[in-house]
Design a protein around this motif. Structure first.
Motif, short mmCIF file in Angstrom:
data_model
loop_
_atom_site.label_atom_id
_atom_site.label_comp_id
_atom_site.label_asym_id
_atom_site.label_seq_id
_atom_site.Cartn_x
_atom_site.Cartn_y
_atom_site.Cartn_z
N ALA B 200 56.63 -1.11 -29.53
CA ALA B 200 56.72 -0.23 -30.71
C ALA B 200 57.48 -0.86 -31.86
N ASP B 253 50.81 -0.31 -19.25
CA ASP B 253 51.24 1.08 -19.43
C ASP B 253 51.01 1.47 -20.89
N PRO B 254 50.16 2.48 -21.16
CA PRO B 254 49.89 2.85 -22.55
C PRO B 254 51.16 3.24 -23.31
N GLY B 255 52.17 3.70 -22.55
CA GLY B 255 53.45 4.04 -23.18
C GLY B 255 54.11 2.85 -23.84
N MET B 257 53.15 1.11 -26.11
CA MET B 257 53.02 1.17 -27.57
C MET B 257 54.08 2.07 -28.19
N SER B 258 54.73 2.89 -27.37
CA SER B 258 55.73 3.80 -27.93
C SER B 258 57.16 3.41 -27.54
N TYR B 259 57.31 2.42 -26.67
CA TYR B 259 58.67 2.02 -26.29
C TYR B 259 59.26 1.12 -27.37
N ASP B 264 63.58 0.91 -22.58
CA ASP B 264 62.53 1.90 -22.29
C ASP B 264 61.52 1.32 -21.30
N ASN B 267 63.07 0.71 -17.75
CA ASN B 267 63.16 1.94 -16.95
C ASN B 267 61.87 2.22 -16.19
N VAL B 268 60.74 1.91 -16.80
CA VAL B 268 59.45 2.16 -16.15
C VAL B 268 59.31 1.27 -14.92
N ALA B 271 61.67 2.37 -12.18
CA ALA B 271 61.24 3.62 -11.53
C ALA B 271 60.04 3.39 -10.62
N ARG B 273 57.04 2.59 -11.60
CA ARG B 273 55.80 3.07 -12.24
C ARG B 273 55.00 1.94 -12.86
N GLN B 405 50.28 -5.07 -33.41
CA GLN B 405 50.17 -3.68 -32.93
C GLN B 405 48.81 -3.08 -33.25
N GLN B 409 46.02 -1.79 -30.49
CA GLN B 409 45.43 -0.43 -30.52
C GLN B 409 43.92 -0.48 -30.70
#
Lengths: 322, 432
Positions: B200, B253-255, B257-259, B264, B267-268, B271, B273, B405, B409
């Motif tokens: 991100a 992980d699509p997330g 793009m937001s980390y 962040d 942590n994934v 965990a 994931r 980015q 996307q």
């Protein structure tokens, strides 16, 4: 004692000289001079605290001021920083984002705030606890609020995804901040959540100033609920709504903390607002001249809105009865 | 009686009392002045833990730090700030001339702030310099002078979940780009993703552009030509970005793009994931902490998979510098020498997980045992790890990162992104 004597003397003189230059006028002039003398230090402080940065910012924006390789490079370039902005895709995108954000914010905050105020003004909503609960989002520190929402919106652990999935609304976790338009919309909603309480309280105060007799008269005239809202409530809230719209527009132009904490302007500059861009250009890129130009654009927009706000706050002059 | 009290505390008495107190205060100040003058205060600007922080600020080497201050009759004051805010705070302080720091943490910003710091590292003890990788001075050297000393060997390497590998029947870490793509696809199952990273934030070390620089060097590319002009809009540049886009499609992980920070993404992985990521060496320690990790004993490490030109990484460039306004440069240099001493370096590694920069401490059996990734980072250091630091690093990485980015996307091709980024970087260099 002294002041009362002065008043008596002034009144007596005014009666003695009804026309021309009176002692009362002289007293008024002296009083004004003394008043200005008392106010002057505060005005000087204000000029130094507010005026100096504004003038300095205007001057900076007319120069190429850049901290590079440890040197502050300064060169007078006139309006070039402003003309460069028009050709800068980042600025155009940030301007478009800011307009979207401000419009959305004003519409949502005003309408939700009005709805909340109407509910709180209803006899069932007049419990103190409801008002305390309403104020909570507004009372949370801005950065704490942003961090809170960062976790709520987290793509992997966020409570929003968990709740929506458990309700069957989504079948897989959504990356709320992963796409530009979605991320910007979410930032808008988060800011709306924080801004609604103040505006709702503003409207609530306005609602409580509307004389109850007007509603009773409307009922006697056969007005239904909608008609009472349309012809009694809305006109009664006219000033409050106008002030709310202006204030909320100014505040929405100042949003920074949410962008900084939640997205840093990403993804792909999709959530860059003018305020964040000014910060980034100034402190990340160290291009102080361009940063000042962007800040001045925000200042000009806010200033115009502030003038509008002041005009709206001025009491309306009553027409003399014929 | 009341009159008496009023008399006792009359205005004059109060004034007399205040004057007496001031006189006593002034006298005591005079009396204690010689003792205070002997103690020198050093102001140090550094990141907050868990980012690399000095002893006394992070929880390591506190006793040694206190002893050093006592031995040098010095008081060291730390000003600590969260890492993402360091650059902007420094820029503001230096530009406004309000910096009172003597020692300052730097990360890829040496060229940017070159006139506000001094080339003290040329005077580091030869024994210290000899015990540090020569390449560690690359990002802190400008015009042939050494302005800083890197204090932790911090290169991006590969981290992976060994349990996920076992389940997928993968026996060893990926060695090539093809392996990495295949692994990412195979490991993306059961609600997990094969790859995770933070995309991100575009700019700076640890931003999207800097991750692409790893792939760029693995593809055999570079950022600038001999004339300083950008040359990354090449086959290698496009291939590097295409590799990131392929990973995105195959199981990132699509997330990602937001980390907006490495924590962040970390942590994934912690965990369970996600199965793989590239990360800084510090990650090893939190991965073994039950409060932070669900993958204790399941973390593997390796050097980054090789592209067409081999493996490559980027340098975190965490360094200490001395400011041009330093009150006591000699003492400041001694303080940094203390930070770099083998004892402090060892405690830094064992207690915080940030690897030492001293080769002798990296080879220490106790450090190797506690931090198995130390040898991996050393191995990674045998390959290129250029961070391409320049005076306008933030602006350049912002421009490149934003184009990357958009490509990640799916809004533009790798070729288009490189062309756009190259055009913007050319303009940035031209206008700087």
């Amino acid at each position: 004692m002294g002041s009362s004597l002065t008043v008596v003397r002034a009144g007596a003189s005014a009666r003695a000289e009804p026309t021309g230059r009176s002692v009362s006028g002289t007293f008024e002039q002296r009083r004004r001079r003394v008043g200005i003398g008392f106010v002057l230090p505060a005005l000087l402080v204000l000029a130094a605290v507010l005026g100096f940065p504004i003038v300095q910012s205007l001057l900076l924006a007319m120069q190429h001021v850049r901290l590079a390789a440890g040197h502050m490079h300064v060169r007078w370039i006139g309006w070039e920083n402003y003309t460069d902005l028009l050709a800068d895709d980042s600025f155009v995108l940030a301007l478009a984002n800011s307009i979207f954000f401000s419009l959305g914010e004003v519409v949502l905050v005003t309408s939700i705030g009005l709805g909340a105020a109407l509910l709180l003004n209803h006899r069932l909503g007049r419990f103190g606890i409801l008002r305390v609960l309403l104020i909570v989002p507004w009372a949370i520190a801005p950065v704490a609020n942003a961090v809170l929402w960062k976790w709520i919106l987290n793509a992997n652990y966020g409570v929003l995804n968990a709740v929506l999935k458990s309700l069957g609304i989504i079948d897989h976790y959504v990356v709320w901040l992963g796409e530009p338009m979605r991320a910007l919309t979410l930032l808008l909603l988060v800011d709306v959540w924080k801004s609604v309480p103040f505006i709702a309280l503003l409207f609530l105060a306005g609602l409580q100033r509307i004389p109850r007799i007007l509603y009773r008269a409307a009922v006697l005239d056969g007005a239904n609920g909608w008609q009472r809202f349309r012809f009694v409530t809305l006109p009664g809230l006219r000033n409050a709504i106008t002030i709310a719209v202006v204030l909320q527009t100014i505040w929405s132009l100042r949003v920074f903390d949410l962008v900084f904490v939640l997205t840093r302007g990403g993804p792909a500059d999709g959530t860059v607002l003018l305020n964040f861009l000014a910060y980034r250009v100034t402190f990340n890129f160290l291009d102080i001249g361009s940063g000042a130009a962007i800040a001045n654009v925000i200042f000009a927009m806010s200033f115009l809105l502030a003038i509008l706000y002041i005009r709206l706050l001025q009491p309306t002059k009553r027409e003399p009865a014929s | 009686m009341r009159d008496d009290i009023t008399h006792l505390f009359s205005r004059r008495t109060l004034l007399q009392g205040a004057a007496g107190a001031a006189a006593i205060g002034g006298f005591s100040g005079l009396a204690s002045r010689p003792a205070r003058a002997a103690e020198t205060a050093l102001d140090v600007f550094a990141p907050l833990p868990p980012d690399p922080s000095p002893p006394g600020a992070a929880k390591f080497g506190e006793a040694a730090f206190a002893a050093w201050q006592q031995a040098h009759d010095a008081k060291v004051k730390y000003e600590l700030l969260a890492w993402p805010q360091l650059h902007d705070r420094m820029a503001t302080a230096f530009a406004s001339g309000t910096s009172e720091w003597d020692v300052v943490y730097m990360c890829a910003w040496v060229p940017e702030f070159i006139d506000f710091i001094v080339p003290y590292a040329d005077k580091l003890p030869p024994s210290t310099v000899a015990d540090m990788p020569v390449s560690s001075f690359k990002t802190v050297t400008w015009d042939g002078k050494r302005y800083g000393a890197v204090f932790t060997l911090s290169l991006l390497t590969l981290f992976y979940n060994t349990e996920h590998f076992e389940i997928a029947g993968l026996k060893e870490p990926p060695k090539t780009w093809d392996d990495l793509k295949r692994y990412t696809k195979e490991l993306t199952r059961d609600g997990r993703y094969g790859w995770v990273l933070d995309y991100a934030d575009s700019a700076g070390i640890g931003g999207t552009a800097s991750y692409w620089m790893c792939f760029l060097q693995q593809a055999g590319g570079t950022m600038y030509g001999p004339d300083g002009e950008p040359v990354f809009n090449s086959d290698a540049g496009v291939a590097a970005l295409q590799m990131m886009m392929d990973l995105m499609k195959l199981g990132t992980d699509p997330g990602s793009m937001s980390y907006a920070g490495i924590n962040d993404a970390t942590n994934v992985l912690l965990a369970g994931r996600a199965s793989m990521m590239m990360n800084w060496p510090y990650m090893w320690k939190p991965a073994q902490d039950p409060k932070q990790s669900k993958i204790i004993g399941k973390l593997g490490g390796a050097i980054l998979p090789a592209g067409p030109a081999g493996s490559a990484s980027i340098d975190g460039t965490d360094a200490w510098t001395v400011t041009a306004t330093c009150k006591d440069p000699a003492l400041a240099t001694k303080l940094i020498d203390f930070y770099l001493s083998p004892e402090v370096q060892k405690r830094q590694a064992l207690d915080t997980g940030w690897l030492p920069i001293r080769i002798s401490v990296l080879g220490d059996p106790e450090v190797q045992k506690a931090l198995p990734n130390a040898s991996i980072v050393l191995e990674q250091a045998k390959h290129p790890y250029n961070s391409f630091v320049t005076q306008n690093y933030n602006q350049i990485t912002q421009a490149i990162g934003t184009e990357i980015q958009k490509a990640l996307q799916g809004r533009q091709s790798a070729k288009q992104a490189m062309a756009n980024a190259s055009e913007q970087v050319t303009q940035i260099i031209k206008h700087s």
